[in-house]
Design an enzyme around this catalytic site. Sequence first.
Site, PDB file in Angstrom:
ATOM      1  N   HIS A 156       0.895  -1.043   0.026  1.00 48.92           N
ATOM      2  CA  HIS A 156      -0.015   0.033   0.106  1.00 48.92           C
ATOM      3  C   HIS A 156       0.954   1.489   0.033  1.00 48.92           C
ATOM      4  CE1 HIS A 156      -3.074   2.951   1.006  1.00 48.92           C
ATOM      5  NE2 HIS A 156      -3.990   1.794   0.811  1.00 48.92           N
ATOM      6  N   GLU A 159      -7.653  -5.052   0.458  1.00 47.75           N
ATOM      7  CA  GLU A 159      -8.371  -5.736  -0.619  1.00 47.75           C
ATOM      8  C   GLU A 159      -8.280  -7.273  -0.347  1.00 47.75           C
ATOM      9  OE1 GLU A 159     -10.186  -4.181  -2.182  1.00 47.75           O
ATOM     10  OE2 GLU A 159      -9.480  -3.198  -3.888  1.00 47.75           O
TER      11      GLU A 159
END
Length: 368
Positions: A251, A305
């Site tokens: 991320h 996710e």
Amino acid sequence: MNKGLEDIVVAQTKLSRVDGDNGTLIFCGYDIRELARFATFEDAAYLLWHNELPTRAQLTALKQQLADARGLPDVVLRVLRDLPRDTAPMDALRTGVSALGAGSQLARPNLAQAIALTAQVPLIVAAFDRMRRGREPLAPRADLDHAANYLYLLSGTAPTSTQNRALNTYLVLLADHGLNASTFAARVVASTLSDLHSSIVAAIGALKGPLHGGAPSRVLDMLDAIGAPANAETWIRAALARKERLMGFGHRMYKTADPRAEILRELACATCAPEFFARAQMVEETGLRILRAQKPGERLYTNVEFYSAAVLNAVGLPRDLFTATFAVSRMAGWTAHVLEQVADNRIIRPDAEYVGRAPSSVISLDNQ
Ligand code: ACO
């Protein structure tokens, strides 16, 4: 030059704060961990739109406004019906929102539009999903909340309370996240004084990409391809050797665990089949061990996710609706950011460093 605008601050927001070093996420002053426990999607949307949590009366009024706005004009249904059945749901959603916006011209975005569009996005996703399966869209149910109505419109049956709670938690967790790529896209469009529907169409286009909201179905593809947990190590090493990205890992902001991923891991443990959860955990542990050994400076963790995929799968959603379901949630944040942008606007217009040819004279074709 900051490739990918890393660390560049281009806006002030009262909506959400991502602290990637400490692994915290705040919506309008409230920690996401608390919101995930106590809030519904409607609470979170109200919070983002009004900067405060609703009273009981305000929540009831918002639920009524959302229920009243549950409807799609015939033109939108016709456009959706005309799409090829193998159209990706995110393309159908983008097209549906665009068709809904026909006629909005340059109307200044406002809260009533934000509420209406938030109510309509799940309808577009569900209507298209049913049409592509040769079924008619169902009439929305005013007695169901946002999450339950969405699941009902997809399946034709009201969800169990476990499914409803799981989807509600997911919708709260993903409702906003600072200046992520899709929110930035929405704000850029809004900053030109364009309309709300155009901003949301841009956001949907940005969310669709696998480096942003397009990852979760690919997480399930990866878990399927790995099959037995014992295959994880070989599969992951081979994928990384091919220079592929592991979906659901890494991320831009989080250099420690993403709080949303932690909550979703717990939710996945409670909702998934034990065999599936064990496989996901094994892939997470193996992927992190290998990535951290190969990229020691990167501080990589699983992102939101990874376990979103497991939770949405457990709720019964088909995997190609995962990203569209992300959009159902992020509508609250996107619209809140558009309203924030237009309330104190300056056109967003960054610069680029020119690295092309040095200036030279044009030679007319006649002189060559
Ligand atoms: N798999 C393999 N390597 C990775 C991954 C990954 N998932 N994530 C980061 N890395 C490596 C990169 O190869 C890079 O190393 P290198 O410089 O030696 O090539 C390093 O870590 C830094 O990666 P960047 O791409 O520079 O990180 P950036 O902040 O630009 O990208 C992103 C973040 C796009 C999320 C990235 O981690 C990624 O591609 N992840 C996989 C896709 C995914 O899960 N997307 C969902 C994100 S969550 C969301 O948007 C809601």
